[in-house]
Design a protein around this motif. Structure first.
Motif, PDB file in Angstrom:
ATOM      1  N   TYR A 337     118.415  -5.738  31.694  1.00 39.13           N
ATOM      2  CA  TYR A 337     117.029  -5.781  32.430  1.00 39.13           C
ATOM      3  C   TYR A 337     116.201  -5.860  32.361  1.00 39.13           C
ATOM      4  CZ  TYR A 337     117.448  -0.892  33.039  1.00 39.13           C
ATOM      5  OH  TYR A 337     117.445   0.543  32.591  1.00 39.13           O
ATOM      6  N   VAL A 348     117.113  -9.004  35.850  1.00 39.35           N
ATOM      7  CA  VAL A 348     118.214  -8.590  35.406  1.00 39.35           C
ATOM      8  C   VAL A 348     119.470 -10.438  34.917  1.00 39.35           C
ATOM      9  CG1 VAL A 348     121.276  -8.347  35.123  1.00 39.35           C
ATOM     10  CG2 VAL A 348     119.925  -7.163  36.606  1.00 39.35           C
ATOM     11  N   LEU A 373     118.894  -2.139  41.388  1.00 41.40           N
ATOM     12  CA  LEU A 373     119.571  -2.166  40.360  1.00 41.40           C
ATOM     13  C   LEU A 373     121.170  -1.649  39.972  1.00 41.40           C
ATOM     14  CD1 LEU A 373     118.895  -3.806  37.604  1.00 41.40           C
ATOM     15  CD2 LEU A 373     117.523  -2.476  36.596  1.00 41.40           C
TER      16      LEU A 373
END
Length: 503
Positions: A337, A348, A373
């Motif tokens: 990421y 990602v 995330l």
């Protein structure tokens, strides 16, 4: 190299090299690079004047660049009574050292003794004398020719006249000062006829700007028929073949790839002396590569100009050629990421290689902010047992800390800049230029690459987050994923994965 008429006479260069004590196992008894320098400098137009009024010479360190030019000036001084040449460099001290070094070589080879004033003066055949005068050094010849040095200021050359002007270490003459000096030396040759030449030589400066860079780029384009060029330099595409990690960290295969690049770019390993030794051996270049910072080595020895915010990082034509229909994720893949510097978005990406060895890249997700995330990665930890990689700096650190605090913990893999991020991006470009990248044309990744620009770091070059026109987080994440796959995941036993497109 610029084109030259067939049969161009390089006797002046050959004479000068002989007087300086250089002989080679090559055409005309010259090293190939010396022959090329001599041919471009000696090329004549249909009326007997210099075909190229301005000549640019870019050759790496320890490859007789300066010696080949000085040899030509010495040969001209011998052949043309009353000939005058001015030599300068980035400072008056350096200019003096050029005259002293080559003048002493002439003395050591017996070409001295002209106008001996005392018994302490160097004895020789009466050809010339070297005058040492604290910054005003010059070589006087018995036929009234003279080669002298000046500091790099317009005032130092005002009201002078010269047949040739040689500006060495042109890459060190930066900005308006360099251009002002160049404008000041041009009039020196106005009254000296059609043989007069301005010679600019050197290795790259610290950025793609300045007098030497501008002259080099103009000569490369070939739009001005008065410009000649001898250019032994590393292109952006060839740079992509190199790995900026420390020399001892490279595999034997990668080291051999780099040696092949050196042999193509630096003339030293292919320049053979009469005794069979080379001018600069590959082993010498290895030692320099091992001891010097990577960016300095490629600048000094391979004449690579550091990339800047004006330098596109990606060949988008090559990227378009690598597009293929989308495929599902395989059983084994790596992921990474990256977060934009201001935390405004994160990406990602996944990477793997197919049975043909091609590297596939896929954006798994790209969204505003970063709160999503850690949860996204956590949700897929059951199907991806390899830790997620990231560039261990700034905005990337907080999501990693959150993931590491999860119970059960989500494994992360923070990469160091010089041993992880820099080689990852070098690998990405190298694979792309070789046609071994595959992607499905996801707009998110294509947009990131379209705007990507390089920035220089001590370990090499990186996608410039601030310099780039678009957010490069997807490009950074893709490059890290590929690097981790090749250096780690591919060597492990098969692991689970998940399928689906996220863009």
């Amino acid at each position: 190299m610029s084109e030259v008429p067939e049969g161009t006479d390089v006797s002046e260069t050959r004479k000068g090299m002989e007087m300086l004590g250089f002989t080679a196992e090559g055409d005309e008894g010259l090293f190939t690079q010396s022959l090329n320098v001599g041919r471009v400098l000696a090329a004549k137009d249909g009326e007997g004047g210099s075909l190229y009024k301005q000549v640019i010479v870019e050759i790496g360190r320890r490859a007789t660049k300066s010696t080949s030019i000085m040899a030509t000036l010495i040969g001209r001084a011998m052949a043309r009574p009353g000939y005058k040449a001015v030599v300068t460099a980035q400072s008056g001290v350096i200019a003096s050292s050029i005259i002293l070094e080559h003048g002493e070589m002439l003395e050591n080879n017996g070409y001295a003794g002209y106008k001996r004033k005392t018994s302490d003066d160097v004895e020789g055949d009466g050809t010339m004398r070297l005058l040492r005068n604290g910054g005003r050094e010059k070589i006087e010849f018995s036929n009234k020719s003279v080669i002298w040095c000046v500091p790099p200021t317009a005032a130092a050359v005002r009201s002078k006249a010269a047949d040739d002007v040689w500006i060495d270490e042109g890459g060190e003459h930066e900005g308006e000062k360099g251009q002002s000096f160049l404008d000041g030396v041009r009039p020196l040759m106005d009254t000296r006829g059609e043989l007069a030449q301005l010679i600019l030589s050197g290795t790259p400066g610290i950025a793609r700007v300045g007098m030497f860079w501008d002259a080099l780029e103009d000569a490369r384009k070939g739009t001005d028929p008065d410009d000649g060029i001898v250019d032994y330099s590393l292109s952006d595409e060839e740079y992509g073949e190199l790995d900026p990690r420390p020399w001892d960290d490279l595999s034997e295969e990668q080291q051999e790839i780099e040696r092949a690049v050196w042999r193509r770019i630096h003339p030293g390993p292919s320049s053979y002396k009469p005794d069979g030794s080379t001018l600069t051996s590959v082993r010498t270049l290895e030692r320099r590569r091992a001891k010097m910072p990577f960016h300095q080595f490629v600048r000094e020895y391979l004449c690579y100009w550091p990339a800047d915010a004006m330098t596109s990082a990606i060949d988008m034509g090559a990227w378009a050629a690598c597009e293929r229909p989308a495929v599902s994720l395989p059983d084994k893949w790596a992921w990474a990421y990256d977060v934009a510097p201001d935390g405004s978005a994160a990406a990602v990406c996944a990477a793997w290689r197919d049975d043909d060895g091609n590297a596939w890249l896929e954006v798994l997700d790209y969204r505003p902010g970063t709160d999503w995330l850690p949860k996204f990665v956590q949700a897929h930890r059951g199907t991806q047992r390899f830790g997620i990689a990231y560039d261990a700096i700034n905005a990337n650190l907080d999501p990693a800390a959150v993931m590491e605090a999860f119970k059960p913990r989500v494994k992360t893999n923070g990469l160091h800049m010089s041993k992880g991020v820099v080689p990852a991006q070098a690998r990405f470009v190298r694979e792309l230029n070789a046609g071994r990248i595959r992607h499905s044309g996801q707009p998110t990744l294509t947009t990131a690459l379209e705007g990507a620009r390089w920035r220089e770091s001590e370990g090499g070059r990186l996608f410039g987050r601030k310099a780039s026109a678009n957010d490069v987080a997807p490009a950074v994440a893709a490059s890290l994923a590929l690097h981790v796959y090749d250096t780690d995941v591919a060597k492990r036993s098969t692991g689970g994965g998940f399928t689906g497109m996220f863009d």
